[in-house]
Every structure is written in C-alpha cells, then in structure tokens.
Scaffold this active site. Structure first.
Site, mmCIF file in Angstrom:
data_model
loop_
_atom_site.group_PDB
_atom_site.id
_atom_site.type_symbol
_atom_site.label_atom_id
_atom_site.label_comp_id
_atom_site.label_asym_id
_atom_site.label_seq_id
_atom_site.Cartn_x
_atom_site.Cartn_y
_atom_site.Cartn_z
ATOM 1 N N LYS A 1 -4.670 52.763 64.167
ATOM 2 C CA LYS A 1 -5.678 52.109 64.998
ATOM 3 C C LYS A 1 -5.813 50.602 64.751
ATOM 4 O O LYS A 1 -6.265 49.867 65.628
ATOM 5 C CB LYS A 1 -7.031 52.785 64.784
ATOM 6 N N SER B 1 -0.130 60.188 62.848
ATOM 7 C CA SER B 1 -0.976 59.071 63.281
ATOM 8 C C SER B 1 -2.066 58.675 62.298
ATOM 9 O O SER B 1 -2.601 57.570 62.397
ATOM 10 C CB SER B 1 -1.611 59.398 64.631
#
Length: 503
Positions: free
Chosen positions: A51, A305
C-alpha cells in the site's frame, strides 16, 4: 484508455519509500501442483504491504501548498500505514480515521509514524464517510485507498518489476482484489507490454464486489462483506478500478476462508513467513485455477500482498488450514448404543489419523460421534463416508458446514430435551472491549437465551451461536427484532448438526 497508465507507472514516485521486492520461488507448492509458482513478496515492504507504493506516489505529486494543509485517509490497516509513512517522509501532517474495531497493534503502528488517529464507527464505511467530511472541513487532501489514478499507478510498479525480474514466459499473474487498485495497476502495465499474460483476480466468496460488478456490467454494492480477509473487505469497488478491470482482467476466482488458511500455510512452508489472509488470497486462487484448468509446467505468479497479521488469529488459521487443503474431513456419525459398536466404528476408520473425537450418549438406542479424520484429498473423505454408510452407520459430512467448524466441534455434548420453542442463530458483531456485553444488552430479556457459544478468533468481529426460546405467537415480533438488531445473522434451525448434537 488503460494504455494511458503506461507513462504514469514508468514515472511513478515510489522508490523513496518502497523497495523492489523479490520474486521468490515456492518449491514445495510448485512440486505439489506441478507448476512453477513464484511469489511477489510485497509482504517484505517496510510497512509489510504494497500500500505504501500508491499512497506515496499520490502524495509526492501533490503541490507543496496542498501538502502543507495535510492529508486525511480512512483505513483499518495497510493503507493507513502507507499514508502515515509517506507523510513522515514528505514532512506533512496526516490524520487517519480508523474504525473503532481496529486492533490496537495497528493503531500503534500508525501513530508510531507520527500520524494522528481518530476512531470512528464500527466499519470501514463509517470511517470513510467521516474522513471525507473531515478532509473537506480541514481543507486537506483525501488520499483514497484505491480509486485514484496516481494510487493505481503506484501499485502498477509491481507489474513493472515482475516483467523485469522474469522476462521469460508467464502464464498468469494472480492478484487479490479489494477495491481494485492493485490489480488495475498491474493489469494496465502487463497487458500493455505482454498482453498474452493472463491477469486473474482473486476475491473471497463473501467479499466479491468486483466479481459481481463485472457480471452485472455495473458497480454492485454488497449489503455486507466477510471480514476474515479484512484487507479486501470492500462493499463497493472504485469507478476507475471497475473500468480498468472490465477492460483488462481475464478472470476472477472466488475462494473461501478455509482455502485462504491453507494458502497461508503454503506460503509459510516455502518461505517461513506468515502472510495475512488477504496476502494469501492470490495463492489460494492460483491453486484453484491450476486445478480447474489442468495446468502443468506453467509459470504462475502470486502477489503476496501483505503480512499484517494479528498473532491471535494464528490459532484459527492453523485450525482451518487442513480443511482448506482438503486434508481433514469432519463427520457426524450415529452408532448403535450397544456393546462393540464403538470398536466397530473405530475399525472402519482404519489406520487414518483421528484429529478430533467427541462422543455423546443420545439415548438407549443410539449415540452421536463428532469426528475429524486426516485424509489425502476430498475423494478419500467421500470414500470413507461411503464405507461408514455401507456398514449401516448414518453419516453426515460436515466438512463444509460453517456452524460445525466454528462452534459445534467446541461444544459437543450440550443436549437438552427440556428446552421448548428454541430458535438457533449465528451472529457476527464488532469485537472490541465491551462488545459481548453490548450484544447481550441488545438481545434484552424479552426472550430466554437457552444456548450461547462465543469464540474469539483474533479478528475484528466476534462470532456467536445463540439459542433463543421464542413462543410461536411471538415469532413475528422476534423476526422484526432481528431485522432491527443491526448485526449479520444466519438462521441455523435446519442445520443437521443442531439436531444431532444440541437438541
């Protein structure tokens, strides 16, 4: 056009804070599914998720005068840390609005990077609405977690790295989908340069907003989302991300929580690292896709992720991983209450490893056994069920029964024939200090609670199984009460395990 993103990605500002993560082989998983599996290790970024790429690219492009006014974001975890780190690097103030259900470890991580944290509402949606109003009130820039071209381009640098790191043939890249920013950025780059590579999204079955939206041809807002893979628990995907996914994504695979738990174990066995549920989503989808398509000797890449996992959740993950890998089967077996029947039942199980065994006397004629057994695959579990049934033992396969896995296996033995008009429901409610008492207060004392089972799974939401005595003439009022309660619930009155073990 999606091709407009190529220049955005090539010129993205990410490497002041992000690192070019490794593309690691997963030898054990590769051998098991007969394909070469590579993991893009975004869990190794300094905030343990991808992110920070999009957040920093967005904020680094803001005019200094805008930065001086500060930024606002809404997030329960990874995006919050990305914005906080970017603000620290760029020397601007950041306010992060987080749901009140956010674990303290995540709040502390954001505050440690100098951001201010405001707790608002029980869900991301509550925090998001509050953050938008706050940004407008303060004249600050709102940093969207996914529906912004600069955020999308920042995430797209992962696709750029993959093609540079692996210039040889790639059959498919598997990407987790929440709001769609990550897969949009990766697909925009990969499809522009190597359009034959498939870009495949992966969503939980209970948080499939993008899947439903693509099927419908327009954005579909989910009434509620599952919370196990909280990093992708999004009710409505972005406008821009939907446009890009509609144009560029080849397929979406849906996976359940057990498959995600199994994928977390797969990653651990190959890397000795523990990814969060949304971080393992792509691996779970990769395995299903390879099996469905009968793939052999292809190169498959999964985006790991993130790794912001609460330690308390590991017990639940471990408990469900074997079920997700289809290496454990759960059965309810009814045996005669007579000498030798218990031994006969154990002989039928053979040399298989018994993972769990609960026995309860039912009456003078029969007994019910709740048993977990190690198996090699689903076919073996079905074969074992046939063996038991062919020997005259009534058998229910509970391997896919959510109530059995969440509650019954931990409370077998609580039978009562004296409870009248009992109704059985499963509930989910925000799990924070005082939440259980708040739930009970909502229930009130109008109807008697005849059964109650609660387990803390280390997640943001608690799961409760409740038996409530409701006279038939009050059923309409009770149904109205459920609708107004505001919690997600499931009617379990016809669940076979209820009748076998609890009534």
């Amino acid at each position: 056009m999606a091709n407009d993103y190529l220049e955005r990605i090539l010129t993205a500002h990410v490497y002041d804070v992000a690192s070019e993560t490794r593309l690691d082989a997963a030898p054990s998983l590769s051998a098991r599914i007969h394909n070469r599996v590579l993991l893009k290790r975004e869990d190794m970024q300094q905030v343990f998720s991808f992110k920070l790429r999009g957040a920093y690219n967005k904020m680094a492009r803001l005019h200094p005068d805008v930065l001086q006014q500060g930024v606002v974001a809404a997030s329960a975890g990874n995006h919050a840390q990305g914005v906080a780190l970017a603000a620290q690097k760029l020397g601007c103030a950041a306010t992060i609005v987080m749901p009140t259900t956010t674990p303290q470890i995540k709040i502390n991580a954001v505050m440690a990077m100098g951001a201010a944290v405001l707790l608002q509402g029980d869900s991301y949606n509550d925090a998001y609405k509050y953050a938008l109003d706050l940004a407008e009130e303060k004249g600050a820039e709102f940093i969207h977690p996914y529906d912004d071209p600069d955020v999308i381009a920042g995430q797209g640098t992962i696709g750029m790295e993959i093609l540079r790191q692996h210039p040889k043939d790639i059959h498919a890249i598997f990407v987790p989908i929440g709001g769609g920013g990550l897969i949009s950025g990766i697909a925009a780059y990969v499809k522009r340069l190597r359009p034959t590579i498939k870009v495949i999204g992966v969503e939980p079955v209970d948080s499939d907003a993008m899947h439903r939206s693509l099927q419908a041809g327009h954005r579909v807002e989910l009434p509620q989302v599952g919370l196990f893979a909280d990093g992708v628990a999004v009710r409505l995907v972005g406008e821009e991300t939907f446009r890009l996914c509609r144009e560029l994504v080849d397929e979406i695979i849906l996976v359940n929580s057990d498959a995600i738990c199994a994928a977390i174990k797969d990653v651990f066995e190959d890397t000795r690292s523990i990814v969060e549920p949304s971080g393992a989503l792509s691996v779970a989808g990769l395995k299903i896709y390879a099996k469905q398509k009968n793939l052999m000797h292809e190169t498959l890449i999964a985006i790991a992720s993130g790794a912001n996992m609460n330690f308390d959740r590991l017990h639940h993950v471990s408990e469900r991983a074997e079920l997700g890998e289809q290496r454990e089967a759960i059965f309810a077996v009814t045996i005669p209450e007579e000498p030798g029947s218990f031994k006969k039942f154990c002989n039928l199980l053979g040399a298989r490893n018994v993972t769990e065994f609960n026995y309860r006397y039912a009456d003078s004629r029969m007994a019910h056994v709740f048993v977990g057994v190690s198996v090699r695959n689903r076919e073996e579990s079905l074969h074992l069920m046939q063996i038991l049934q062919s020997n005259g033992l009534k058998t229910e396969n509970l391997t896919d029964n959510e109530m059995a896995k969440l509650h019954i296996r931990h409370m077998v033995g609580g039978r009562s024939r004296e409870v009248s008009h009992e109704n059985l429901y499963r509930f989910e409610f925000p799990d924070r200090p005082g939440a259980l008492m708040n739930f009970l207060n909502h229930m009130g004392d109008r109807w008697n609670i005849s059964l109650f089972h609660y387990r803390n799974h280390g997640a943001d939401f608690g799961r409760v199984l409740v038996g409530i005595q409701v006279p038939p003439e009050e059923k309409q009022q009770f149904n109205s009460f459920l609708d107004k309660l505001g919690y997600s619930f499931w009617d379990e009155n016809n669940n076979p395990t209820y009748k076998l073990f609890l009534v």
